[in-house]
Design a protein around this motif. Structure first.
Motif, PDB file in Angstrom:
ATOM      1  N   GLU A 141       0.829  -1.213   0.000  1.00  0.00           N
ATOM      2  CA  GLU A 141       0.000   0.000   0.000  1.00  0.00           C
ATOM      3  C   GLU A 141       0.858   1.255   0.000  1.00  0.00           C
TER       4      GLU A 141
ATOM      5  N   ARG B 153       0.941   4.161  -2.890  1.00  0.00           N
ATOM      6  CA  ARG B 153       0.641   5.574  -2.573  1.00  0.00           C
ATOM      7  C   ARG B 153       1.788   6.484  -2.998  1.00  0.00           C
TER       8      ARG B 153
ATOM      9  N   SER C   2       1.720   6.908  -6.744  1.00  0.00           N
ATOM     10  CA  SER C   2       0.637   7.836  -7.092  1.00  0.00           C
ATOM     11  C   SER C   2       1.078   9.277  -6.872  1.00  0.00           C
TER      12      SER C   2
ATOM     13  N   LYS D 277      -1.030  13.628  -4.872  1.00  0.00           N
ATOM     14  CA  LYS D 277      -2.247  12.894  -4.519  1.00  0.00           C
ATOM     15  C   LYS D 277      -1.863  11.428  -4.274  1.00  0.00           C
TER      16      LYS D 277
ATOM     17  N   SER E 286      -3.514   8.497  -3.749  1.00  0.00           N
ATOM     18  CA  SER E 286      -4.573   7.502  -3.887  1.00  0.00           C
ATOM     19  C   SER E 286      -4.002   6.245  -4.547  1.00  0.00           C
ATOM     20  N   ARG E 287      -4.401   5.078  -4.052  1.00  0.00           N
ATOM     21  CA  ARG E 287      -3.945   3.822  -4.640  1.00  0.00           C
ATOM     22  C   ARG E 287      -4.789   3.405  -5.835  1.00  0.00           C
ATOM     23  N   ASP E 288      -5.841   4.167  -6.124  1.00  0.00           N
ATOM     24  CA  ASP E 288      -6.717   3.811  -7.241  1.00  0.00           C
ATOM     25  C   ASP E 288      -5.934   3.792  -8.547  1.00  0.00           C
TER      26      ASP E 288
END
Length: 107
Positions: free
Chosen positions: A43, A47, A50, A57, A59-61
């Motif tokens: 994770e 991050r 990203s 930003k 976000s792991r999306d």
């Protein structure tokens, strides 16, 4: 004498079995013990990738990095960060120390 001979042969046979079992146990222990290096936090890596592409930003999306990355100095890998559908940017990363510190740069 015959009884004593049979007992001796039985003890020798039993001793051979015990030695064989011990040899197998020791072999399994030696082969099964190998030091495992710690892995990077998946994770946290995603991050950071990203943030390198998306101006901070975190976000792991839509961030894709290899899994089970060893925390070994000099280990290199790449992550893909999708900024729009079908549009990705690649982040080049390197582990800078054995404690899991990483350096990332956008390609």
């Amino acid at each position: 004498m015959t009884e004593q001979g049979k007992l001796t042969r039985a003890l020798i046979g039993f001793s051979a079995v015990v030695i064989a079992v011990c040899a197998v146990v020791v072999t399994v222990k030696v082969v099964g013990t190998h030091p495992q290096r710690p892995l990077l936090d998946q994770e946290a890596v995603e991050r950071q990738a990203s943030a390198a592409v998306r101006a901070g930003k975190m976000s792991r999306d839509n961030v894709f990095c290899p899994t089970a990355i060893e925390a070994r100095k000099g280990n290199k890998f790449e992550c893909d960060v999708y900024v729009a559908p079908g549009e990705s940017e690649t982040v080049k990363a390197e582990v800078v120390d054995d404690q899991g510190g990483i350096s990332m740069s956008k390609l």
